[in-house]
Design a protein around this motif. Structure first.
Motif, PDB file in Angstrom:
ATOM      1  N   HIS A 173       0.806  -1.309   0.006  1.00 22.01           N
ATOM      2  CA  HIS A 173      -0.087   0.021   0.109  1.00 22.01           C
ATOM      3  C   HIS A 173       0.776   1.246  -0.008  1.00 22.01           C
ATOM      4  CE1 HIS A 173      -3.480  -2.344   0.638  1.00 22.01           C
ATOM      5  NE2 HIS A 173      -3.117  -2.875   1.711  1.00 22.01           N
ATOM      6  N   TRP A 174       2.078   1.360  -0.293  1.00 23.79           N
ATOM      7  CA  TRP A 174       3.070   2.290  -0.072  1.00 23.79           C
ATOM      8  C   TRP A 174       2.538   3.432  -1.279  1.00 23.79           C
ATOM      9  CZ3 TRP A 174       6.025   4.265  -4.042  1.00 23.79           C
ATOM     10  CH2 TRP A 174       6.241   3.754  -5.167  1.00 23.79           C
ATOM     11  N   PHE A 175       2.134   3.111  -2.248  1.00 25.44           N
ATOM     12  CA  PHE A 175       1.966   4.026  -3.320  1.00 25.44           C
ATOM     13  C   PHE A 175       0.592   4.856  -2.913  1.00 25.44           C
ATOM     14  CE2 PHE A 175      -0.007   5.574  -7.517  1.00 25.44           C
ATOM     15  CZ  PHE A 175       0.955   6.187  -7.779  1.00 25.44           C
ATOM     16  N   LEU A 194       1.604   7.320  -0.384  1.00 23.86           N
ATOM     17  CA  LEU A 194       2.161   8.284  -0.789  1.00 23.86           C
ATOM     18  C   LEU A 194       1.300   9.414  -1.485  1.00 23.86           C
ATOM     19  CD1 LEU A 194       4.844   9.691  -1.240  1.00 23.86           C
ATOM     20  CD2 LEU A 194       5.087   8.175  -3.317  1.00 23.86           C
ATOM     21  N   VAL A 195       0.338   9.049  -2.248  1.00 25.75           N
ATOM     22  CA  VAL A 195      -0.607   9.797  -3.012  1.00 25.75           C
ATOM     23  C   VAL A 195      -1.249  10.488  -2.112  1.00 25.75           C
ATOM     24  CG1 VAL A 195      -2.661   9.825  -4.590  1.00 25.75           C
ATOM     25  CG2 VAL A 195      -0.687   8.531  -4.882  1.00 25.75           C
ATOM     26  N   VAL A 196      -1.776  10.076  -1.015  1.00 29.66           N
ATOM     27  CA  VAL A 196      -2.683  10.672   0.200  1.00 29.66           C
ATOM     28  C   VAL A 196      -1.833  11.569   0.659  1.00 29.66           C
ATOM     29  CG1 VAL A 196      -3.860  10.460   2.109  1.00 29.66           C
ATOM     30  CG2 VAL A 196      -4.351   8.817   0.293  1.00 29.66           C
ATOM     31  N   LEU A 197      -0.720  11.489   1.022  1.00 26.97           N
ATOM     32  CA  LEU A 197       0.290  12.471   1.730  1.00 26.97           C
ATOM     33  C   LEU A 197       0.608  13.538   0.902  1.00 26.97           C
ATOM     34  CD1 LEU A 197       2.761  10.116   3.416  1.00 26.97           C
ATOM     35  CD2 LEU A 197       0.911  11.596   4.534  1.00 26.97           C
ATOM     36  N   ALA A 238      -1.196  14.581  -1.555  1.00 19.39           N
ATOM     37  CA  ALA A 238      -2.343  15.483  -1.796  1.00 19.39           C
ATOM     38  C   ALA A 238      -2.814  16.176  -0.652  1.00 19.39           C
ATOM     39  CB  ALA A 238      -3.759  14.484  -2.109  1.00 19.39           C
ATOM     40  N   LEU A 239      -2.398  16.017   0.306  1.00 18.64           N
ATOM     41  CA  LEU A 239      -2.686  16.595   1.678  1.00 18.64           C
ATOM     42  C   LEU A 239      -1.735  17.617   1.521  1.00 18.64           C
ATOM     43  CD1 LEU A 239      -3.392  14.058   4.366  1.00 18.64           C
ATOM     44  CD2 LEU A 239      -5.064  15.594   3.635  1.00 18.64           C
ATOM     45  N   TYR A 240      -0.423  17.571   1.279  1.00 25.16           N
ATOM     46  CA  TYR A 240       0.704  18.353   1.567  1.00 25.16           C
ATOM     47  C   TYR A 240       0.472  19.578   0.342  1.00 25.16           C
ATOM     48  CZ  TYR A 240       5.428  20.309   2.195  1.00 25.16           C
ATOM     49  OH  TYR A 240       6.494  21.018   2.161  1.00 25.16           O
ATOM     50  N   ALA A 241       0.111  18.966  -0.634  1.00 27.12           N
ATOM     51  CA  ALA A 241       0.051  20.105  -2.005  1.00 27.12           C
ATOM     52  C   ALA A 241      -1.410  20.765  -1.747  1.00 27.12           C
ATOM     53  CB  ALA A 241      -0.022  19.392  -3.279  1.00 27.12           C
ATOM     54  N   GLY A 242      -2.507  19.940  -1.157  1.00 28.76           N
ATOM     55  CA  GLY A 242      -3.769  20.642  -1.078  1.00 28.76           C
ATOM     56  C   GLY A 242      -4.113  21.541  -0.128  1.00 28.76           C
ATOM     57  N   LEU A 243      -3.509  21.294   1.090  1.00 25.86           N
ATOM     58  CA  LEU A 243      -3.679  22.230   2.452  1.00 25.86           C
ATOM     59  C   LEU A 243      -3.490  23.863   2.303  1.00 25.86           C
ATOM     60  CD1 LEU A 243      -2.277  20.409   5.304  1.00 25.86           C
ATOM     61  CD2 LEU A 243      -4.710  21.080   4.824  1.00 25.86           C
ATOM     62  N   PRO A 244      -2.418  24.190   1.201  1.00 22.44           N
ATOM     63  CA  PRO A 244      -2.287  25.635   1.120  1.00 22.44           C
ATOM     64  C   PRO A 244      -3.353  26.383   0.414  1.00 22.44           C
ATOM     65  CG  PRO A 244      -0.156  24.614   0.701  1.00 22.44           C
ATOM     66  CD  PRO A 244      -1.164  23.487   0.793  1.00 22.44           C
ATOM     67  N   LEU A 296       2.475  15.673  -7.404  1.00 29.04           N
ATOM     68  CA  LEU A 296       1.226  14.875  -7.271  1.00 29.04           C
ATOM     69  C   LEU A 296       0.780  14.217  -8.490  1.00 29.04           C
ATOM     70  CD1 LEU A 296      -0.962  13.598  -5.620  1.00 29.04           C
ATOM     71  CD2 LEU A 296      -2.080  15.811  -5.716  1.00 29.04           C
ATOM     72  N   ALA A 297       0.820  15.104  -9.485  1.00 28.14           N
ATOM     73  CA  ALA A 297       0.252  14.712 -11.069  1.00 28.14           C
ATOM     74  C   ALA A 297       1.161  13.643 -11.733  1.00 28.14           C
ATOM     75  CB  ALA A 297       0.136  15.902 -11.833  1.00 28.14           C
ATOM     76  N   PHE A 298       2.441  14.042 -11.603  1.00 24.90           N
ATOM     77  CA  PHE A 298       3.494  12.803 -11.967  1.00 24.90           C
ATOM     78  C   PHE A 298       3.575  11.697 -11.300  1.00 24.90           C
ATOM     79  CE2 PHE A 298       5.372  17.141 -14.003  1.00 24.90           C
ATOM     80  CZ  PHE A 298       4.868  16.848 -15.439  1.00 24.90           C
ATOM     81  N   THR A 299       3.191  11.770 -10.310  1.00 25.83           N
ATOM     82  CA  THR A 299       3.431  10.570  -9.408  1.00 25.83           C
ATOM     83  C   THR A 299       2.126   9.573 -10.080  1.00 25.83           C
ATOM     84  OG1 THR A 299       4.418  11.667  -7.273  1.00 25.83           O
ATOM     85  CG2 THR A 299       3.175   9.588  -7.035  1.00 25.83           C
ATOM     86  N   VAL A 300       1.222   9.994  -9.995  1.00 27.37           N
ATOM     87  CA  VAL A 300      -0.154   9.400 -10.428  1.00 27.37           C
ATOM     88  C   VAL A 300       0.147   8.942 -12.051  1.00 27.37           C
ATOM     89  CG1 VAL A 300      -2.802   9.514 -11.040  1.00 27.37           C
ATOM     90  CG2 VAL A 300      -1.577  10.365  -8.982  1.00 27.37           C
TER      91      VAL A 300
END
Length: 268
Positions: free
Chosen positions: A54-56, A59-62, A64-70, A158-162
């Protein structure tokens, strides 16, 4: 004789206690130790196996939170939840300069505002420490909690990770020197901005970009060369260098993470 008899009786009375103590020390404690080790080993293997599977997603959730909170900070300001918004601004102030003329605004007339407008709204100060505290006003909107470059860096990551998850079987990992090339534009642009700002906010060679105008024969409008507004040379450089950062980091780092977490799952 009576004394010897008393000693013998006392010795016999102590023998069961000693026997119980030896039983605990030699049998019970080793069993507990072995059981604890087995439990810890099983727990560690279970955690490693879970991470391997489940690492991927984590990572996506983290990311998304980091990039979305601002982006939640201006939303909360618009909703009147200023305490929550200011908590986000404070948290991200340790990670970004938060200069308003290099930041996006939401719920206002413009996505970005030039330095002259910011100074008009914020008492005319040119002190970056004072200016970074400006988060917006009703009518002009509220500042995203980090700069346009940081938005480009981590939103693109985030986008390039997905995207990498979809195409990873068809591309090779990016070597270290490739990552260095992807990071070079940001290093050059960021360093030049830093040196330029030493002359004062709005006064440096990256504010007027007369050197660029001379190189290009003044082919573009003054708004392209001057300042940091959206569509200017400075804005394009921050956005493009941020996108390259996200692409390079995803392309080079994700294959290494997949290999590491994949080995955890195989070792289970």
């Amino acid at each position: 004789m009576p004394g010897s008899l008393s000693s013998a009786i006392a010795t016999r009375r102590l023998s069961p206690t000693r026997l119980n103590l030896n039983f605990v020390m030699e049998i019970i404690i080793p069993l507990i130790h072995q059981s604890t080790q087995a439990t810890m080993r099983h727990t560690g293997q279970s955690i490693a196996s879970w991470l391997g599977r489940h690492w991927f997603g984590g990572l996506v959730v983290l990311l998304a939170l980091y990039a979305g909170l601002p982006f939640l900070a201006p939303l909360f300001m618009q909703l009147g939840w200023s305490s929550l918004a200011k908590l986000i601004y404070l948290a991200y102030s340790f990670q970004c300069h938060q200069l308003p003329q290099r930041s996006f605004f939401l719920f206002g007339d413009q996505a970005m505002y030039p330095l002259s407008d910011i100074q008009a709204y914020w008492g005319g100060s040119s002190n970056p420490i004072v200016m970074r505290r400006f988060i917006g006003l009703p009518g002009i909107g509220w500042k995203v909690a980090w700069s346009d470059r940081m938005v480009a860096m981590y939103t693109s990551l985030l986008a390039f990770t997905v995207l990498w998850r979809v195409v990873r079987q068809r591309i090779k990992p990016l070597p270290w020197w490739g990552l260095a090339l992807f990071l070079l534009p940001m290093a050059l642009d960021g360093t030049s901005h830093l040196l330029s700002d030493l002359a004062g906010v709005g006064q440096g060679f990256r504010d007027s970009n007369t050197w660029l105008a001379a190189l290009t024969g003044y082919r573009f409008s003054a708004t392209f060369y001057n300042g940091d507004a959206l569509g200017s040379f400075n804005s394009w450089m921050r956005l493009v260098s941020g996108l390259l950062f996200g692409l390079g980091l995803a392309w080079s780092g994700l294959p290494a993470l997949e290999s590491m977490f994949g080995s955890l799952e195989r070792d289970d």
